[in-house]
Design an enzyme around this catalytic site. Structure first.
Site, short mmCIF file in Angstrom:
data_model
loop_
_atom_site.label_atom_id
_atom_site.label_comp_id
_atom_site.label_asym_id
_atom_site.label_seq_id
_atom_site.Cartn_x
_atom_site.Cartn_y
_atom_site.Cartn_z
N GLU A 10 -1.63 -7.06 -13.43
CA GLU A 10 -2.91 -7.77 -13.27
C GLU A 10 -3.21 -8.83 -14.34
OE1 GLU A 10 -6.03 -4.88 -12.76
OE2 GLU A 10 -5.29 -4.28 -10.80
N GLU A 56 -1.44 -0.41 -6.35
CA GLU A 56 -2.68 0.31 -6.67
C GLU A 56 -3.65 0.14 -5.52
OE1 GLU A 56 -4.74 -0.45 -10.40
OE2 GLU A 56 -2.82 -0.69 -11.43
C1 FCB Z 1 -6.89 -1.58 -12.17
C2 FCB Z 1 -6.02 -1.21 -13.35
C3 FCB Z 1 -5.84 0.28 -13.53
C4 FCB Z 1 -7.13 1.01 -13.28
C5 FCB Z 1 -7.68 0.63 -11.94
C6 FCB Z 1 -8.93 1.39 -11.55
O1 FCB Z 1 -7.47 -2.82 -12.40
O2 FCB Z 1 -4.75 -1.78 -13.21
O3 FCB Z 1 -5.34 0.50 -14.82
O4 FCB Z 1 -8.03 0.73 -14.30
O5 FCB Z 1 -7.96 -0.74 -11.91
#
Ligand code: FCB
Length: 443
Positions: free
Chosen positions: A163, A359
């Site tokens: 990210e 994610e």
């Molecule tokens: C993302 C991050 C991860 C966690 C999630 C909820 O932005 O990569 O580490 O904090 O959000």
């Protein structure tokens, strides 16, 4: 441009990787163990004054956690390697105890049939470094090379950077993440560039014997109304969060409209040197996509620094048109599974990479009977399947997160886990959602 590395070159096998995700700083604790050096997060407390000093105590309990993963039946696990454990000074001297730790973890996973998906940079930067400095990218490539050397025989799925947009925005403009700098807009875009450059250097250093990509947090965009000004605002915001990264990674250079906007705001982007964009566009095997929420955008000429605003609408676009009722997680994030389909179909259509959802998850505080997380999972997995129907080459899905953990600035209060963690006793208990996911991945 469709990325040139053909599917046939992938060496990960054909099965879909169903897994769960974590990151080192959020779960490990033991910040002084085995010669680990300091990171920028060590002394950056949450709003409630908590730190990652203990977190889920995973550095000491990792064997138990591998058993937990095996009991869930997942066939993959995304975790990160802490740079300061392997290179306590950030570069140079390699700490063998750090190397051994992850080596044992990787072996234990493989022995259970769990494919490691390894992130190299999930925000625990060695304390001496700053992403506004170009050197940091070169140091990162050195760290990546150490990882390839020690684990490259066993790890088939690498992710370079997690990210970059969040790192730049929250770390340098909003001051919410380490190093906690506020209002450095030029710093923000410098950091975006250096993170992409770091990714490119690490991609060039990799032999591509297996698979390597980057994990971007991307947002499907929707204009807030039919007003053309809102459509333009949505396009602008999409440029800021999505196209800036994707265009550069897939060989198109930085998009002109976004570059012009940056230059009006912060002057010439002279930290972009000749050859950098070719480095950033180094071939990769796949793209990691972190999906949490859509952005519904309206024009706001007084918006600072950008002429738009992200709004929570009263109604959502659905296949049946706009319908009312915005459901949100307890963090206030709108729940919009169709956004995942839209996003993946768009990325596939515009850039063509194979995609792993690296994610996706939400904050639901119920300790064990987390019905809303069960619904969230069911609906997002369905949305993923829908993307496949539209031709997206889906490699896997990593739910955030395996267990409740240190949610950065928000500390331990925000629970994302499929497994509940009692921070007093470190007892782990599988939630209803964990059981549901288990059935799903086994099926
Ligand atoms: C993302 C991050 C991860 C966690 C999630 C909820 O932005 O990569 O580490 O904090 O959000």
């Amino acid at each position: 441009m469709v990325h040139r590395r053909a599917a046939a070159r992938l060496r990960g096998g054909d099965r879909i990787l169903w897994g769960v995700a974590t990151s080192a700083f959020q779960i490990e604790g033991s910040l002084d163990a085995d010669g680990r050096g300091p990171s920028i997060w060590d002394a950056f407390p949450s709003d409630a004054g908590e730190t990652g000093a203990v977190a889920c105590d995973h550095y000491r309990r990792w064997r138990e956690d591998v058993d937990l993963l095996a009991s869930l039946g997942v066939n993959s696990y995304r975790f990160s390697i802490a740079w300061p454990r392997l290179l306590p000074e950030g570069h140079g001297r390699v700490e063998q105890r750090g190397v051994d730790h992850y080596s044992r973890l990787i072996d234990a996973l493989l022995a259970r049939g769990i494919e490691p998906v390894v992130t190299l940079y999930h925000w625990d930067l060695p304390a001496a470094y700053d992403w506004r400095e170009r050197d940091t990218a070169e140091r990162f490539a050195e760290f990546a090379t150490v990882c390839y050397k020690h684990y490259g025989d066993r790890v088939k799925w690498w992710l370079t950077i997690n990210e970059p947009w969040i790192v730049g925005l929250l770390g340098f403009r909003l001051g919410l993440h380490a190093p906690g700098i506020t209002d450095d807009v030029r710093g923000e875009v410098t950091v975006f560039h250096h993170l992409l450059y770091a990714h490119g250097l690490a991609a060039q250093a990799y032999d591509h014997g297996h698979n390597l990509g980057i994990a971007l947090n991307l947002f499907p965009h929707y204009p807030a109304s039919d007003d053309p000004a809102d459509a333009e605002a949505a396009h602008g915001s999409d440029g800021y969060t999505n196209r800036w990264f994707l265009d550069a990674l897939y060989g198109r250079g930085y998009p002109d409209d976004v570059r012009e906007r940056w230059e009006e705001r912060v002057g010439r982007l002279d930290f972009v040197r000749d050859g950098d964009l070719a480095t950033i566009a180094a071939p990769t095997e796949y793209l990691g996509v972190n999906y949490y929420a859509p952005r519904v955008v309206e024009a706001a000429l007084d918006g600072r620094p950008w002429p738009w605003r992200v709004v929570v609408p009263d109604e959502w676009p659905t296949t049946a048109g706009f319908t009312g009722g915005v459901v949100a997680t307890d963090a206030g994030t709108p729940i919009f599974p169709r956004g995942l389909t839209d996003l993946l179909v768009r990325v596939h259509g515009d850039y063509g990479p194979r995609i792993m959802v690296t994610e996706n998850g939400g904050v639901f505080p119920e300790p064990l009977h987390d019905t809303r997380r069960v619904d969230f999972l069911r609906d997002h997995v369905a949305a993923l399947r829908e993307a496949e129907v539209h031709g997206v080459d889906v490699l896997g899905y990593q739910h955030w997160s395996l267990m409740d953990n240190f949610e950065w600035k928000l500390g331990y209060a925000q629970r994302f886990g499929l497994v509940h963690v009692d921070y007093e006793t470190q007892e782990r208990t599988v939630k209803d959602s964990g059981r549901y996911y288990s059935e799903l991945v086994r099926a």
